[in-house]
Design a protein around this motif. Structure first.
Motif, mmCIF file in Angstrom:
data_model
loop_
_atom_site.group_PDB
_atom_site.id
_atom_site.type_symbol
_atom_site.label_atom_id
_atom_site.label_comp_id
_atom_site.label_asym_id
_atom_site.label_seq_id
_atom_site.Cartn_x
_atom_site.Cartn_y
_atom_site.Cartn_z
ATOM 1 N N CYS A 38 0.815 -1.221 0.077
ATOM 2 C CA CYS A 38 0.103 0.008 0.057
ATOM 3 C C CYS A 38 0.980 1.276 0.053
ATOM 4 O O CYS A 38 0.479 2.220 -0.659
ATOM 5 N N GLN A 39 1.943 1.294 0.859
ATOM 6 C CA GLN A 39 2.781 2.410 0.813
ATOM 7 C C GLN A 39 3.580 2.700 -0.494
ATOM 8 O O GLN A 39 3.953 3.891 -0.714
ATOM 9 N N GLN A 40 3.653 1.622 -1.199
ATOM 10 C CA GLN A 40 4.387 1.906 -2.766
ATOM 11 C C GLN A 40 3.459 2.364 -3.705
ATOM 12 O O GLN A 40 3.767 2.632 -4.834
ATOM 13 N N SER A 41 2.024 2.149 -3.549
ATOM 14 C CA SER A 41 0.938 2.723 -4.568
ATOM 15 C C SER A 41 0.760 4.008 -4.384
ATOM 16 O O SER A 41 0.668 4.624 -3.452
ATOM 17 N N ASN A 42 0.275 4.528 -5.626
ATOM 18 C CA ASN A 42 -0.424 5.847 -5.601
ATOM 19 C C ASN A 42 -1.851 5.682 -5.890
ATOM 20 O O ASN A 42 -2.543 6.734 -5.956
ATOM 21 N N ASN A 43 -2.384 4.637 -5.492
ATOM 22 C CA ASN A 43 -4.039 4.690 -5.490
ATOM 23 C C ASN A 43 -4.683 4.923 -4.366
ATOM 24 O O ASN A 43 -4.250 4.561 -3.282
ATOM 25 N N PRO A 44 -5.394 5.926 -4.458
ATOM 26 C CA PRO A 44 -6.216 6.631 -3.081
ATOM 27 C C PRO A 44 -6.826 5.433 -2.518
ATOM 28 O O PRO A 44 -6.890 5.646 -1.181
ATOM 29 N N ASP A 73 -5.492 2.533 -1.828
ATOM 30 C CA ASP A 73 -4.566 1.910 -1.023
ATOM 31 C C ASP A 73 -4.320 2.934 0.110
ATOM 32 O O ASP A 73 -3.957 2.246 1.226
ATOM 33 N N ARG A 74 -4.336 4.407 0.155
ATOM 34 C CA ARG A 74 -4.197 5.076 1.180
ATOM 35 C C ARG A 74 -5.358 4.621 2.260
ATOM 36 O O ARG A 74 -5.057 4.710 3.502
ATOM 37 N N GLU A 114 -4.221 1.245 3.993
ATOM 38 C CA GLU A 114 -2.926 1.763 4.759
ATOM 39 C C GLU A 114 -3.517 2.207 5.947
ATOM 40 O O GLU A 114 -2.881 1.574 7.174
#
Length: 280
Positions: free
Chosen positions: A43-49, A51-52, A55
């Motif tokens: 999740c921390q490597q993703s730019n998908n909202p 995944d925020r 996270e």
């Protein structure tokens, strides 16, 4: 002034829940924490909202479980004598039985860097010939130095053995796992120093090498050879763990590393896990 230790059975997390000492409960906590830690790294490597949001939910669940503090307490219990003891016993046995020639010429005491130590005195019974430096991200004892191995400053202090016992598998990011293995070389003496040892002690959960889509025993040996650990002195598979003692014999400086996350031939199947190590 020394910090007073509170008995584990009396400790509570921030939800008021008691820490449980049972082997089933500590094993469940460790397994769940590993799953969440790996998912958190993704999740921390993703730019998908989306995944925020995930996270935040993962961090909250880890916090409810007691966080890394409770994970470490569960690990302490897992290496207690009543549950099989710690992995240092295997290392000491192999050093005595399979490294006699090197041990005879090595400068004593041997200096050991114990990364991710859950107890400060694993090597105390061998203090006449081993001097250990225990470090961990979240020490459970004042005698363990608080240190992140991935960012640990490289100094002139070198160690005969670097121990990564159940540490690499805890790291959620496969690239950081690779960096950690490469980083070990920076804390071993120059190969020209023939009076020192150049060993890496690595312990992984057995499923990481016998039931992963992306890793196998043979693949690990080939990967370790590519970073200079060409000699696997000894390996052993117990019911739950894979033990390795590697010797650094060469230090590649121009070799390009390109170990990607790829499904290995014959390792397909939904029943396998996703443990992998990436080196770039």
């Amino acid at each position: 002034k020394a910090r007073k230790k509170v008995p584990i059975t009396a400790q509570r997390n921030n939800t008021g829940t008691h820490f449980k000492r049972s082997s089933a409960e500590t094993a469940r906590l460790i397994r769940r924490f590993h799953v969440l830690n790996k998912e958190l790294a993704k999740c921390q490597q993703s730019n998908n909202p989306t995944d925020r949001t995930r996270e935040k939910a993962i961090v909250e669940e880890m916090d409810r479980m007691g966080g890394i503090d409770w994970y470490q307490k569960a690990s302490q219990l897992g290496q207690s004598k009543t549950r099989g003891g710690d992995s240092s016993k295997w290392l000491v046995k192999v050093l005595k039985e399979h490294c006699k020639e090197s041990m005879d010429t090595a400068t004593k005491p041997l200096h050991v860097l114990d990364v991710g130590a859950v107890a400060p005195d694993n090597y105390k019974p061998y203090s006449s010939w081993i001097k250990a430096k225990p470090i961990d991200l979240n020490p459970q004892d004042l005698a363990i130095e608080k240190q992140d191995f991935l960012t640990m400053p490289i100094t002139s202090d070198k160690f005969d053995v670097v121990c990564l016992s159940l540490v690499v598998n805890f790291v959620g990011d496969p690239k950081d796992r690779g960096k950690m293995l490469i980083q070990t070389r920076n804390f071993l003496p120059p190969l020209s120093d023939t009076n020192r040892l150049h060993y890496l002690f690595l312990v992984l959960p057995l499923p990481c090498v016998n039931n992963s889509r992306y890793m196998s025993h043979e693949h690990l040996l080939t990967m370790m050879k590519s970073i200079g650990y060409t000699n696997c002195i000894k390996h052993h598979f117990s019911n739950k763990l894979a033990y390795y003692l590697f010797e650094l014999t060469e230090t590649p400086v121009t070799k390009k590393l390109d170990w990607k996350k790829k499904i290995l031939p014959g390792r397909e199947g939904g029943e396998r896990n996703n443990f992998s190590v990436v080196m770039e």
